[in-house]
Design a protein around this motif. Structure first.
Motif, PDB file in Angstrom:
ATOM      1  N   GLY A 264       0.822  -1.197   0.000  1.00 15.08           N
ATOM      2  CA  GLY A 264       0.000   0.000   0.000  1.00 15.08           C
ATOM      3  C   GLY A 264       0.852   1.241   0.000  1.00 15.08           C
ATOM      4  N   ALA A 265       0.273   2.355  -0.442  1.00 18.08           N
ATOM      5  CA  ALA A 265       0.946   3.651  -0.448  1.00 18.08           C
ATOM      6  C   ALA A 265      -0.127   4.722  -0.319  1.00 18.08           C
ATOM      7  CB  ALA A 265       1.755   3.845  -1.724  1.00 18.08           C
ATOM      8  N   GLY A 266       0.297   5.929   0.084  1.00 15.28           N
ATOM      9  CA  GLY A 266      -0.663   6.989   0.321  1.00 15.28           C
ATOM     10  C   GLY A 266      -1.084   7.022   1.774  1.00 15.28           C
ATOM     11  N   GLY A 267      -1.962   7.967   2.106  1.00 16.44           N
ATOM     12  CA  GLY A 267      -2.324   8.170   3.498  1.00 16.44           C
ATOM     13  C   GLY A 267      -1.193   8.844   4.235  1.00 16.44           C
ATOM     14  N   GLY A 268      -1.327   8.986   5.557  1.00 19.93           N
ATOM     15  CA  GLY A 268      -0.284   9.638   6.325  1.00 19.93           C
ATOM     16  C   GLY A 268      -0.005  11.032   5.787  1.00 19.93           C
ATOM     17  N   ILE A 269       1.269  11.376   5.721  1.00 13.79           N
ATOM     18  CA  ILE A 269       1.696  12.650   5.144  1.00 13.79           C
ATOM     19  C   ILE A 269       2.119  12.391   3.712  1.00 13.79           C
ATOM     20  CG2 ILE A 269       3.324  14.572   5.324  1.00 13.79           C
ATOM     21  CD1 ILE A 269       3.582  13.818   8.322  1.00 13.79           C
ATOM     22  N   CYS A 270       1.360  12.914   2.773  1.00 11.77           N
ATOM     23  CA  CYS A 270       1.620  12.639   1.359  1.00 11.77           C
ATOM     24  C   CYS A 270       2.698  13.581   0.841  1.00 11.77           C
ATOM     25  CB  CYS A 270       0.331  12.796   0.553  1.00 11.77           C
ATOM     26  SG  CYS A 270       0.489  12.211  -1.130  1.00 11.77           S
ATOM     27  N   VAL A 271       3.879  13.054   0.606  1.00 20.20           N
ATOM     28  CA  VAL A 271       5.025  13.875   0.200  1.00 20.20           C
ATOM     29  C   VAL A 271       4.813  14.458  -1.186  1.00 20.20           C
ATOM     30  CG1 VAL A 271       7.507  13.844  -0.265  1.00 20.20           C
ATOM     31  CG2 VAL A 271       6.577  12.550   1.659  1.00 20.20           C
ATOM     32  N   THR A 272       4.203  13.687  -2.076  1.00 24.67           N
ATOM     33  CA  THR A 272       4.022  14.158  -3.445  1.00 24.67           C
ATOM     34  C   THR A 272       2.887  15.155  -3.567  1.00 24.67           C
ATOM     35  OG1 THR A 272       2.671  12.201  -3.868  1.00 24.67           O
ATOM     36  CG2 THR A 272       4.980  12.101  -4.504  1.00 24.67           C
ATOM     37  N   GLY A 273       2.050  15.282  -2.528  1.00 19.32           N
ATOM     38  CA  GLY A 273       1.024  16.311  -2.517  1.00 19.32           C
ATOM     39  C   GLY A 273      -0.168  15.991  -3.396  1.00 19.32           C
ATOM     40  N   GLU A 274      -1.011  16.991  -3.598  1.00 20.12           N
ATOM     41  CA  GLU A 274      -2.293  16.817  -4.261  1.00 20.12           C
ATOM     42  C   GLU A 274      -2.150  16.394  -5.712  1.00 20.12           C
ATOM     43  OE1 GLU A 274      -6.446  19.367  -4.827  1.00 20.12           O
ATOM     44  OE2 GLU A 274      -4.775  20.144  -3.630  1.00 20.12           O
ATOM     45  N   ASP A 275      -1.083  16.849  -6.382  1.00 21.88           N
ATOM     46  CA  ASP A 275      -0.916  16.524  -7.793  1.00 21.88           C
ATOM     47  C   ASP A 275      -0.240  15.186  -8.020  1.00 21.88           C
ATOM     48  OD1 ASP A 275      -2.061  18.928  -8.486  1.00 21.88           O
ATOM     49  OD2 ASP A 275      -0.129  20.002  -8.473  1.00 21.88           O
ATOM     50  N   GLY A 276       0.185  14.522  -6.927  1.00 20.97           N
ATOM     51  CA  GLY A 276       0.928  13.285  -7.094  1.00 20.97           C
ATOM     52  C   GLY A 276       0.176  12.046  -6.681  1.00 20.97           C
ATOM     53  N   GLY A 277      -1.137  12.093  -6.633  1.00 17.14           N
ATOM     54  CA  GLY A 277      -1.899  10.892  -6.333  1.00 17.14           C
ATOM     55  C   GLY A 277      -2.578  10.908  -4.986  1.00 17.14           C
ATOM     56  N   CYS A 278      -2.452  11.987  -4.214  1.00 15.15           N
ATOM     57  CA  CYS A 278      -3.114  12.082  -2.916  1.00 15.15           C
ATOM     58  C   CYS A 278      -4.248  13.094  -2.995  1.00 15.15           C
ATOM     59  CB  CYS A 278      -2.131  12.528  -1.828  1.00 15.15           C
ATOM     60  SG  CYS A 278      -0.812  11.348  -1.530  1.00 15.15           S
ATOM     61  N   ALA A 279      -5.288  12.861  -2.197  1.00 16.34           N
ATOM     62  CA  ALA A 279      -6.375  13.826  -2.142  1.00 16.34           C
ATOM     63  C   ALA A 279      -5.905  15.135  -1.531  1.00 16.34           C
ATOM     64  CB  ALA A 279      -7.548  13.253  -1.345  1.00 16.34           C
ATOM     65  N   ASP A 280      -4.991  15.047  -0.570  1.00 14.17           N
ATOM     66  CA  ASP A 280      -4.434  16.229   0.086  1.00 14.17           C
ATOM     67  C   ASP A 280      -3.144  15.804   0.762  1.00 14.17           C
ATOM     68  OD1 ASP A 280      -4.105  18.783   1.025  1.00 14.17           O
ATOM     69  OD2 ASP A 280      -6.148  18.954   1.793  1.00 14.17           O
ATOM     70  N   VAL A 281      -2.422  16.754   1.311  1.00 15.89           N
ATOM     71  CA  VAL A 281      -1.175  16.419   1.994  1.00 15.89           C
ATOM     72  C   VAL A 281      -1.443  15.509   3.188  1.00 15.89           C
ATOM     73  CG1 VAL A 281       0.793  17.359   3.267  1.00 15.89           C
ATOM     74  CG2 VAL A 281      -0.041  18.517   1.218  1.00 15.89           C
ATOM     75  N   PHE A 282      -2.565  15.743   3.883  1.00 18.24           N
ATOM     76  CA  PHE A 282      -2.940  14.888   5.010  1.00 18.24           C
ATOM     77  C   PHE A 282      -4.462  14.752   5.010  1.00 18.24           C
ATOM     78  CE2 PHE A 282      -4.005  13.995   9.460  1.00 18.24           C
ATOM     79  CZ  PHE A 282      -3.146  12.934   9.714  1.00 18.24           C
ATOM     80  N   ASP A 283      -4.959  13.580   4.608  1.00 14.56           N
ATOM     81  CA  ASP A 283      -6.407  13.401   4.506  1.00 14.56           C
ATOM     82  C   ASP A 283      -6.834  11.987   4.873  1.00 14.56           C
ATOM     83  OD1 ASP A 283      -9.002  14.412   3.927  1.00 14.56           O
ATOM     84  OD2 ASP A 283      -8.964  13.303   2.039  1.00 14.56           O
ATOM     85  N   GLY A 284      -6.071  11.309   5.743  1.00 15.10           N
ATOM     86  CA  GLY A 284      -6.440   9.955   6.135  1.00 15.10           C
ATOM     87  C   GLY A 284      -6.016   8.952   5.073  1.00 15.10           C
ATOM     88  N   PRO A 285      -6.273   7.673   5.334  1.00 13.30           N
ATOM     89  CA  PRO A 285      -6.999   7.137   6.493  1.00 13.30           C
ATOM     90  C   PRO A 285      -6.157   7.090   7.776  1.00 13.30           C
ATOM     91  CG  PRO A 285      -6.301   5.342   5.091  1.00 13.30           C
ATOM     92  CD  PRO A 285      -5.928   6.610   4.372  1.00 13.30           C
TER      93      PRO A 285
END
Length: 330
Positions: A145-166
């Motif tokens: 798995g990847a994503g969640g926590g603190i998303c280093v790549t940010g909103e444009d890199g596959g995360c909904a936000d820098v920090f948005d769960g789960p």
């Protein structure tokens, strides 16, 4: 057909839970109710030394000057360790911290996202710990798995936000530890996203069986969506915040006292449209225990090596993730 599959999965999970309780009633903990040194696992809900790697940890505290009652508890813990057992919960008053760096390596989206996922667990009392989890391991039991926590790549890199769960606020309560078999009830609340606010409930068990240098670990659980059921996403799924079944199973081997390796597979699937969204992952992991307080681990996994994706879905081998984790305990 899917209804029969779903019913079979639920019955199997319920049967495992009932068998756990029955076994606990017949087998008292040989450690006299005191916690044995905490040990955790490769990639998540636990530190690398325990989870899926087959590792056995050195005693968590060797300080002198303890009261007689504490000395008796330490002796009992040592006896349990010598018998090949290890506790699934953090010892009372102790802290476990896992920090994972998780990377998406899927075809065409490599390194999007990259996330930093911490887990912090505290031993509240004998047989009970409570923690805040961000890793896939802590939330679902799976290494990949990847994503969640603190998303280093940010909103444009596959995360909904820098920090948005789960995020999971979960507890582990040990019900069996007879030197070879250890089982703990595991559950609590999950926040699958903040926008929209998507709340869920987790219930399951965690277990491990030690046989010499071999360790078998299992962690069947169910995630149940409580809010935003049609617009949120359960941990690890993007099909709405609804019921999801996870059945991870891992086998670990102790190469030596410090180095352990393992493989994990299992089943994860939503209850709704299970035939279209089930996934059978395959992950490899290795762990090195630097000392009694610090361990490091690495994992690589195919997220859906076998799956029920409809035509036009991603190829099985194209969905890949990797992770590196550092674990510390006091």
């Amino acid at each position: 057909m899917l209804n029969r599959m779903l019913q079979g999965c639920v019955v199997a999970l319920a049967t495992a839970s009932l068998a756990t309780v029955a076994y606990a009633d017949e087998h008292e903990n040989p450690c006299g109710g005191e916690e044995m040194p905490a040990e955790e696992g490769a990639g998540g809900e636990e530190t690398p030394a325990d989870e899926g790697m087959g590792g056995e940890e050195a005693p968590a505290d060797e300080g002198g000057g303890e009261a007689a009652a504490d000395e008796g508890g330490e002796a009992a813990a040592a006896e349990g360790e010598a018998a090949g057992g290890s506790s699934l919960v953090v010892a009372q008053g102790k802290i476990k911290v896992n920090v994972g760096v998780l990377m998406n390596l899927s075809d065409g989206t490599e390194m999007e996202p990259v996330s930093i996922n911490p887990d912090i667990v505290y031993g509240v009392m004998p047989k009970l710990d409570v923690g805040i989890y961000h890793t896939p391991m802590g939330l679902t039991g799976f290494w990949d798995g990847a994503g969640g926590g603190i998303c280093v790549t940010g909103e444009d890199g596959g995360c909904a936000d820098v920090f948005d769960g789960p995020i999971g606020v979960l507890a582990n309560y040990e019900v069996i530890n007879d030197g070879k078999l250890a089982v703990a009830a595991n559950g609590g609340l999950t926040i699958n996203s903040f926008d929209p606010f998507s709340l869920g409930l987790k219930a399951g068990i965690r277990g491990q069986f030690n046989a010499g240098k071999i360790m078998v670990k299992f962690a069947p659980n169910v995630l149940v969506g409580l809010t935003e059921r049609d617009t949120g996403a359960s941990a690890g799924f993007a099909v709405g915040n609804k019921e999801v079944l996870n059945v991870p199973v891992a086998v670990g081997f102790a190469i030596n006292e410090q180095l352990h390796a393992g493989v994990q597979t299992g089943l994860r699937a939503p209850f709704e449209d299970m035939g279209d969204f089930y996934m059978v992952p395959l992950s490899l992991g290795a762990m090195y225990q630097v000392n009694q307080n610090i361990g490091v681990a690495a994992t690589f996994g195919f997220n859906a090596l076998i799956n029920g994706f409809p035509d036009g879905g991603p190829d099985a081998a194209d969905l890949r993730t990797a992770g590196v984790m550092v674990s510390w305990s006091n």
